[in-house]
Write a protein that holds these residues in place. Structure first.
Motif, PDB file in Angstrom:
ATOM      1  N   LEU A  71     -38.522  23.311  22.533  1.00 15.43           N
ATOM      2  CA  LEU A  71     -39.627  22.425  22.597  1.00 15.43           C
ATOM      3  C   LEU A  71     -39.606  21.119  23.418  1.00 15.43           C
ATOM      4  O   LEU A  71     -40.301  21.089  24.281  1.00 15.43           O
ATOM      5  CB  LEU A  71     -40.236  21.940  21.204  1.00 15.43           C
ATOM      6  N   ASN A  72     -38.539  20.701  23.202  1.00 19.51           N
ATOM      7  CA  ASN A  72     -38.260  19.073  23.937  1.00 19.51           C
ATOM      8  C   ASN A  72     -37.665  19.238  25.078  1.00 19.51           C
ATOM      9  O   ASN A  72     -38.064  18.271  26.032  1.00 19.51           O
ATOM     10  CB  ASN A  72     -37.377  18.262  22.963  1.00 19.51           C
ATOM     11  N   PHE A  73     -36.743  20.094  25.333  1.00 25.36           N
ATOM     12  CA  PHE A  73     -36.088  20.295  26.855  1.00 25.36           C
ATOM     13  C   PHE A  73     -36.236  21.415  27.809  1.00 25.36           C
ATOM     14  O   PHE A  73     -36.726  21.190  28.784  1.00 25.36           O
ATOM     15  CB  PHE A  73     -34.605  20.038  26.540  1.00 25.36           C
ATOM     16  N   PHE A  74     -36.175  22.386  27.081  1.00 19.96           N
ATOM     17  CA  PHE A  74     -36.292  23.665  28.092  1.00 19.96           C
ATOM     18  C   PHE A  74     -37.618  23.941  28.420  1.00 19.96           C
ATOM     19  O   PHE A  74     -37.914  24.222  29.549  1.00 19.96           O
ATOM     20  CB  PHE A  74     -35.667  25.046  27.260  1.00 19.96           C
ATOM     21  N   SER A  75     -38.880  23.519  27.655  1.00 16.21           N
ATOM     22  CA  SER A  75     -40.113  23.694  28.040  1.00 16.21           C
ATOM     23  C   SER A  75     -40.527  22.736  29.069  1.00 16.21           C
ATOM     24  O   SER A  75     -41.146  22.876  30.134  1.00 16.21           O
ATOM     25  CB  SER A  75     -40.982  23.572  26.953  1.00 16.21           C
ATOM     26  N   LEU A  76     -39.691  21.437  28.947  1.00 15.49           N
ATOM     27  CA  LEU A  76     -39.973  20.425  29.808  1.00 15.49           C
ATOM     28  C   LEU A  76     -39.454  20.663  31.383  1.00 15.49           C
ATOM     29  O   LEU A  76     -40.111  20.609  32.203  1.00 15.49           O
ATOM     30  CB  LEU A  76     -39.248  19.174  29.258  1.00 15.49           C
ATOM     31  N   VAL A  77     -38.278  21.541  31.247  1.00 16.91           N
ATOM     32  CA  VAL A  77     -37.523  21.943  32.445  1.00 16.91           C
ATOM     33  C   VAL A  77     -38.237  22.941  33.345  1.00 16.91           C
ATOM     34  O   VAL A  77     -38.587  22.815  34.247  1.00 16.91           O
ATOM     35  CB  VAL A  77     -36.217  22.554  32.401  1.00 16.91           C
ATOM     36  N   GLN A  78     -39.119  23.981  32.569  1.00 18.86           N
ATOM     37  CA  GLN A  78     -39.763  24.815  32.926  1.00 18.86           C
ATOM     38  C   GLN A  78     -40.742  24.333  33.577  1.00 18.86           C
ATOM     39  O   GLN A  78     -41.416  24.697  34.681  1.00 18.86           O
ATOM     40  CB  GLN A  78     -40.049  25.941  31.850  1.00 18.86           C
ATOM     41  N   VAL A  79     -41.717  23.543  32.817  1.00 20.85           N
ATOM     42  CA  VAL A  79     -43.072  22.709  33.510  1.00 20.85           C
ATOM     43  C   VAL A  79     -42.476  21.814  34.768  1.00 20.85           C
ATOM     44  O   VAL A  79     -43.222  22.086  35.860  1.00 20.85           O
ATOM     45  CB  VAL A  79     -43.528  21.707  32.582  1.00 20.85           C
ATOM     46  N   VAL A  80     -41.375  21.226  34.837  1.00 27.25           N
ATOM     47  CA  VAL A  80     -40.876  20.530  35.885  1.00 27.25           C
ATOM     48  C   VAL A  80     -40.554  21.367  36.999  1.00 27.25           C
ATOM     49  O   VAL A  80     -41.034  21.231  38.265  1.00 27.25           O
ATOM     50  CB  VAL A  80     -39.740  19.583  35.797  1.00 27.25           C
ATOM     51  N   LYS A  81     -39.774  22.422  36.971  1.00 25.80           N
ATOM     52  CA  LYS A  81     -39.636  23.350  37.976  1.00 25.80           C
ATOM     53  C   LYS A  81     -41.118  23.917  38.493  1.00 25.80           C
ATOM     54  O   LYS A  81     -41.002  24.140  39.769  1.00 25.80           O
ATOM     55  CB  LYS A  81     -38.712  24.584  37.639  1.00 25.80           C
ATOM     56  N   THR A  82     -42.273  24.031  37.788  1.00 27.03           N
ATOM     57  CA  THR A  82     -43.383  24.601  38.198  1.00 27.03           C
ATOM     58  C   THR A  82     -44.142  23.448  39.085  1.00 27.03           C
ATOM     59  O   THR A  82     -44.850  23.992  40.144  1.00 27.03           O
ATOM     60  CB  THR A  82     -44.250  25.193  37.056  1.00 27.03           C
ATOM     61  N   ILE A  83     -43.884  22.510  38.564  1.00 25.97           N
ATOM     62  CA  ILE A  83     -44.881  21.349  39.389  1.00 25.97           C
ATOM     63  C   ILE A  83     -44.108  20.659  40.271  1.00 25.97           C
ATOM     64  O   ILE A  83     -45.004  19.701  41.202  1.00 25.97           O
ATOM     65  CB  ILE A  83     -45.720  20.449  38.090  1.00 25.97           C
ATOM     66  N   VAL A  84     -42.799  20.444  40.479  1.00 26.66           N
ATOM     67  CA  VAL A  84     -42.165  19.508  41.350  1.00 26.66           C
ATOM     68  C   VAL A  84     -42.672  19.956  42.639  1.00 26.66           C
ATOM     69  O   VAL A  84     -42.696  18.787  43.483  1.00 26.66           O
ATOM     70  CB  VAL A  84     -40.915  19.530  41.157  1.00 26.66           C
ATOM     71  N   PRO A  85     -42.983  21.074  43.216  1.00 29.04           N
ATOM     72  CA  PRO A  85     -43.448  21.160  44.683  1.00 29.04           C
ATOM     73  C   PRO A  85     -44.768  20.244  44.748  1.00 29.04           C
ATOM     74  O   PRO A  85     -45.217  20.093  45.992  1.00 29.04           O
ATOM     75  CB  PRO A  85     -43.617  22.518  44.798  1.00 29.04           C
ATOM     76  N   LYS A  86     -45.574  20.316  43.940  1.00 29.93           N
ATOM     77  CA  LYS A  86     -47.041  19.514  43.905  1.00 29.93           C
ATOM     78  C   LYS A  86     -46.615  18.047  44.047  1.00 29.93           C
ATOM     79  O   LYS A  86     -47.771  17.372  44.111  1.00 29.93           O
ATOM     80  CB  LYS A  86     -47.739  19.961  42.704  1.00 29.93           C
ATOM     81  N   MET A  87     -45.715  17.496  43.405  1.00 29.51           N
ATOM     82  CA  MET A  87     -45.592  16.066  43.454  1.00 29.51           C
ATOM     83  C   MET A  87     -45.439  15.453  44.569  1.00 29.51           C
ATOM     84  O   MET A  87     -44.641  15.731  45.604  1.00 29.51           O
ATOM     85  CB  MET A  87     -44.345  15.784  42.608  1.00 29.51           C
ATOM     86  N   VAL A  88     -46.144  14.299  45.011  1.00 31.52           N
ATOM     87  CA  VAL A  88     -46.356  13.768  46.257  1.00 31.52           C
ATOM     88  C   VAL A  88     -45.448  12.989  46.537  1.00 31.52           C
ATOM     89  O   VAL A  88     -44.685  12.414  45.607  1.00 31.52           O
ATOM     90  CB  VAL A  88     -47.820  13.605  46.867  1.00 31.52           C
ATOM     91  N   GLU A  89     -45.253  12.317  47.792  1.00 30.83           N
ATOM     92  CA  GLU A  89     -44.459  11.104  48.184  1.00 30.83           C
ATOM     93  C   GLU A  89     -44.904  10.091  47.171  1.00 30.83           C
ATOM     94  O   GLU A  89     -45.868   9.686  47.422  1.00 30.83           O
ATOM     95  CB  GLU A  89     -44.472  10.793  49.652  1.00 30.83           C
ATOM     96  N   GLY A  90     -44.083   9.356  46.496  1.00 31.08           N
ATOM     97  CA  GLY A  90     -44.402   8.139  45.754  1.00 31.08           C
ATOM     98  C   GLY A  90     -44.806   8.499  44.347  1.00 31.08           C
ATOM     99  O   GLY A  90     -45.514   7.438  43.682  1.00 31.08           O
ATOM    100  N   SER A  91     -44.927   9.840  43.976  1.00 37.92           N
ATOM    101  CA  SER A  91     -45.385  10.213  42.543  1.00 37.92           C
ATOM    102  C   SER A  91     -44.210   9.798  41.672  1.00 37.92           C
ATOM    103  O   SER A  91     -43.129   9.200  41.754  1.00 37.92           O
ATOM    104  CB  SER A  91     -45.667  11.647  42.523  1.00 37.92           C
ATOM    105  N   SER A  92     -44.839  10.042  40.309  1.00 35.73           N
ATOM    106  CA  SER A  92     -43.962   9.492  39.145  1.00 35.73           C
ATOM    107  C   SER A  92     -43.999  10.580  38.038  1.00 35.73           C
ATOM    108  O   SER A  92     -44.992  11.159  37.864  1.00 35.73           O
ATOM    109  CB  SER A  92     -44.449   8.115  38.535  1.00 35.73           C
ATOM    110  N   MET A  93     -42.801  10.599  37.413  1.00 34.76           N
ATOM    111  CA  MET A  93     -42.832  11.343  35.976  1.00 34.76           C
ATOM    112  C   MET A  93     -42.190  10.570  35.115  1.00 34.76           C
ATOM    113  O   MET A  93     -41.449   9.773  34.926  1.00 34.76           O
ATOM    114  CB  MET A  93     -41.587  12.532  36.361  1.00 34.76           C
ATOM    115  N   VAL A  94     -42.794  10.911  33.877  1.00 35.45           N
ATOM    116  CA  VAL A  94     -42.468  10.219  32.431  1.00 35.45           C
ATOM    117  C   VAL A  94     -42.111  11.150  31.532  1.00 35.45           C
ATOM    118  O   VAL A  94     -42.865  12.048  31.087  1.00 35.45           O
ATOM    119  CB  VAL A  94     -43.434   9.144  32.121  1.00 35.45           C
ATOM    120  N   PHE A  95     -41.050  10.855  30.800  1.00 33.28           N
ATOM    121  CA  PHE A  95     -40.632  11.908  29.790  1.00 33.28           C
ATOM    122  C   PHE A  95     -40.371  10.835  28.422  1.00 33.28           C
ATOM    123  O   PHE A  95     -40.268   9.731  28.663  1.00 33.28           O
ATOM    124  CB  PHE A  95     -39.160  12.473  29.985  1.00 33.28           C
ATOM    125  N   PHE A  96     -40.291  11.411  27.453  1.00 32.66           N
ATOM    126  CA  PHE A  96     -40.069  10.694  26.200  1.00 32.66           C
ATOM    127  C   PHE A  96     -38.800  11.107  25.354  1.00 32.66           C
ATOM    128  O   PHE A  96     -38.720  12.330  25.438  1.00 32.66           O
ATOM    129  CB  PHE A  96     -41.439  11.048  25.182  1.00 32.66           C
TER     130      PHE A  96
END
Length: 230
Positions: A93-118
């Protein structure tokens, strides 16, 4: 044109408070299991269970300017009562699902964008009965720092480490006045955190007000992580 923010698990607690703040200035996309709390909110809802689903890229905009992963757990038990499966579930829940989502969306993150985790204050401050959640959240902290280094300067990545926050997730720990008083007394600031306390920093880190902040783990914990007043 408004910028696009994606919140995973933004239908309750901290994520919902973030959505309420962000909707005024951004296009907010919320991927979560439920949407009952989202009535009246100016946000696009995407059905999504972080432990079971793969995020549908077609439901997202072509560009993302901010992303926050909000799902978490509070499974506080002595080590002898925790099975290996309990640790796996926390990590999924906390880590592997996060990694999966990040790998999906990172190509969409534009220059100057930001990610926040908890994360949690229990990673930096050893606490009994926190072995499984601290292990999972510790993985997030290491991942966040490494990701921040890998994607600088294009994407900023930061992590927030709260102490106990009054959200539905913490209901069992705060379900009567005596428990609330006891938990408040453990903190130097003598109160339990609110979802708004945490959301305020998360929104700041997603915004252009924090463009020189990356690779950080920031405590919002009523002083618990750094002060000893006993």
């Amino acid at each position: 044109m408004n910028k696009n923010m994606l919140l995973i698990g933004g239908s309750h607690g901290i994520g919902l408070e973030m959505a309420k703040s962000l909707e005024k200035d951004y296009n907010v996309y919320i991927a979560a299991r439920t949407k009952e709390q989202l009535d009246g909110l100016n946000a696009t809802y995407i059905p999504f269970d972080a432990t079971q689903d793969t995020l549908d890229e077609s439901s997202l905009p072509t560009e993302l300017h901010g992303f926050a992963y909000c799902p978490g757990s509070i499974n506080l038990k002595p080590l002898k009562m925790l099975s290996l499966e309990s640790f796996r579930e926390e990590m999924e829940l906390n880590f592997f699902s996060l990694v999966q989502v990040v790998k999906t969306i990172v190509p969409k993150m534009v220059e100057g964008s930001s990610m926040v985790f908890f994360s949690t204050v229990a990673v930096g401050t050893g606490m009994p009965f926190h072995t499984s959640v601290a292990a999972a959240k510790g993985a997030i902290e290491g991942f966040a720092r490494s990701l921040a280094a890998e994607y600088a300067p294009r994407i900023r990545v930061n992590c927030i480490a709260p102490s106990l926050v009054d959200t539905p997730l913490a209901k069992r720990l705060l379900n009567n006045e005596k428990k609330r008083e006891m938990m408040a007394e453990r903190h130097p600031l003598k109160r339990v955190g609110t979802a708004r306390d945490i959301a305020n920093l998360a929104v700041f880190l997603l915004s252009e007000d924090s463009t020189w902040v990356t690779g950080q783990v920031m405590g919002v914990d009523g002083g618990m992580g750094s002060l000893n007043i006993s």
